[in-house]
Scaffold this motif. Structure first.
Motif, PDB file in Angstrom:
ATOM      1  N   GLN A 287      -0.098   2.182  -0.025  1.00 54.20           N
ATOM      2  CA  GLN A 287      -1.369   2.447   0.639  1.00 54.20           C
ATOM      3  C   GLN A 287      -2.202   1.174   0.772  1.00 54.20           C
ATOM      4  O   GLN A 287      -2.814   0.927   1.815  1.00 54.20           O
ATOM      5  N   ILE A 288      -2.217   0.362  -0.292  1.00 58.89           N
ATOM      6  CA  ILE A 288      -2.953  -0.905  -0.226  1.00 58.89           C
ATOM      7  C   ILE A 288      -2.336  -1.813   0.834  1.00 58.89           C
ATOM      8  O   ILE A 288      -3.051  -2.447   1.628  1.00 58.89           O
ATOM      9  N   PHE A 289      -1.015  -1.874   0.857  1.00 60.19           N
ATOM     10  CA  PHE A 289      -0.309  -2.719   1.824  1.00 60.19           C
ATOM     11  C   PHE A 289      -0.682  -2.330   3.258  1.00 60.19           C
ATOM     12  O   PHE A 289      -1.020  -3.190   4.085  1.00 60.19           O
ATOM     13  N   LYS A 290      -0.642  -1.043   3.548  1.00 60.18           N
ATOM     14  CA  LYS A 290      -0.984  -0.588   4.906  1.00 60.18           C
ATOM     15  C   LYS A 290      -2.426  -0.916   5.250  1.00 60.18           C
ATOM     16  O   LYS A 290      -2.741  -1.286   6.388  1.00 60.18           O
ATOM     17  N   GLU A 291      -3.314  -0.812   4.253  1.00 59.65           N
ATOM     18  CA  GLU A 291      -4.724  -1.060   4.499  1.00 59.65           C
ATOM     19  C   GLU A 291      -5.003  -2.536   4.822  1.00 59.65           C
ATOM     20  O   GLU A 291      -5.738  -2.837   5.752  1.00 59.65           O
ATOM     21  N   VAL A 292      -4.405  -3.445   4.046  1.00 62.58           N
ATOM     22  CA  VAL A 292      -4.773  -4.854   4.193  1.00 62.58           C
ATOM     23  C   VAL A 292      -4.085  -5.549   5.361  1.00 62.58           C
ATOM     24  O   VAL A 292      -4.553  -6.592   5.825  1.00 62.58           O
ATOM     25  N   ILE A 293      -2.953  -5.016   5.840  1.00 62.98           N
ATOM     26  CA  ILE A 293      -2.272  -5.702   6.941  1.00 62.98           C
ATOM     27  C   ILE A 293      -2.724  -5.201   8.312  1.00 62.98           C
ATOM     28  O   ILE A 293      -2.324  -5.765   9.329  1.00 62.98           O
ATOM     29  N   GLN A 294      -3.558  -4.173   8.344  1.00 61.11           N
ATOM     30  CA  GLN A 294      -4.021  -3.660   9.628  1.00 61.11           C
ATOM     31  C   GLN A 294      -5.074  -4.588  10.242  1.00 61.11           C
ATOM     32  O   GLN A 294      -5.821  -5.237   9.553  1.00 61.11           O
TER      33      GLN A 294
END
Length: 294
Positions: A287-294
């Motif tokens: 979830q963190i990964f998806k949030e920060v790479i958007q």
């Protein structure tokens, strides 16, 4: 401490790394994650001196990284680089000898690490006769046999079954506990989340998140809570400032508009019966990964 500061790398006019900065601390496992082409392998190759860079610095314990420092590192590339016709033990002994160990010491070291990685019964097999997963274990042994101060592993869990992942993870945790700085990349976010102490997320050649696993999860946490109670939790749907995301009888996951709304839910649940659990839901690495790479 291995430190990267302001690393910039370009191919022609295309900048592939832009101000890449992070630390790999002794005694800690640092997970390095990002999508394909994000810059992970390029960064690792720069640390190892395999690629030049335009700006920035790479230091070890505050001093510029030297060729002698790099020779003592342990490195496992994503591409397998072992000689297929050599026998497993013979190959790892050969690599240990290249690091200056006597034949006797090299043999003892090679046997020990191969046993630890579960290849003790395959010592006389040719590399090419091993399964892809066992070849991966042999490649990890090659990176570890000389007891490096710094370990850099590019996709070490690729091709490993769950039991082999646990074996390799245990070996890496043991090395970190002995004070080794370990940097590893992986697309298996569940493994990274379980294993790493620190996390670096890269996308498009820039660092999007960097810190300890727990700090990042706290930093990206929302007001999402889990409730397990003896009474039906359907009443939550009518509570102001509450949005229910999961519901099953006495179990519910909900988002609260503020802390006051969350506490009101807890008091309401206690008024209606026993509460077995009430806790914030921390975000997963995915979830963190998806949030920060958007």
């Amino acid at each position: 401490m291995l430190t990267l500061s302001g690393i910039v790398k370009s191919y022609g006019e295309r900048r592939v790394l832009d101000d890449v900065s992070f630390d790999v601390a002794p005694g800690r496992l640092t997970g390095f994650v990002g999508g394909n082409g994000a810059g992970k392998t390029t960064t690792m190759r720069i640390v190892l001196g395999l690629l030049a860079y335009e700006a920035g610095s790479v230091t070890l314990n505050g001093a510029p990284l030297t060729a002698a420092d790099r020779r003592s590192f342990g490195y496992m590339p994503e591409e397998r680089g072992l000689y297929p016709k050599m026998r497993v033990l013979e190959h790892i002994v050969y690599l240990a000898r290249l690091h200056g160990f006597s034949k006797e010491d090299a043999t003892a070291r090679a046997k020990a690490i191969l046993e630890q990685l579960g290849l003790g019964e395959r010592l006389t097999d040719n590399i090419e006769a091993l399964s892809l997963g066992n070849q991966q274990r042999a490649q990890i042994a090659a990176a570890l046999v000389h007891d490096p101060e710094v370990l850099i592993l590019d996709e070490p869990f690729s091709g490993l079954d769950p039991l082999a992942v646990d074996v390799v993870a245990g070996v890496l945790q043991e090395r970190a506990a002995a004070g080794v700085s370990v940097l590893f990349s992986s697309h298996q976010l569940d493994v990274v989340e379980r294993l790493c102490d620190d996390l670096v997320i890269i996308a498009g050649g820039t660092i999007r998140a960097n810190g300890s696993r727990d700090d990042l999860r706290a930093r990206h946490a929302t007001r999402r809570f889990e409730l397990v109670s003896s009474s039906d939790a359907g009443w939550l749907r009518d509570e102001p400032g509450i949005e229910v995301t999961e519901f099953d009888g006495g179990y519910a996951v909900f988002d609260a508009a503020d802390d006051a709304a969350a506490q009101r839910v807890l008091r309401g649940a206690l008024d209606r019966g026993d509460v077995a659990a009430f806790s914030p839901v921390r975000p997963t690495l995915a979830q963190i990964f998806k949030e920060v790479i958007q």
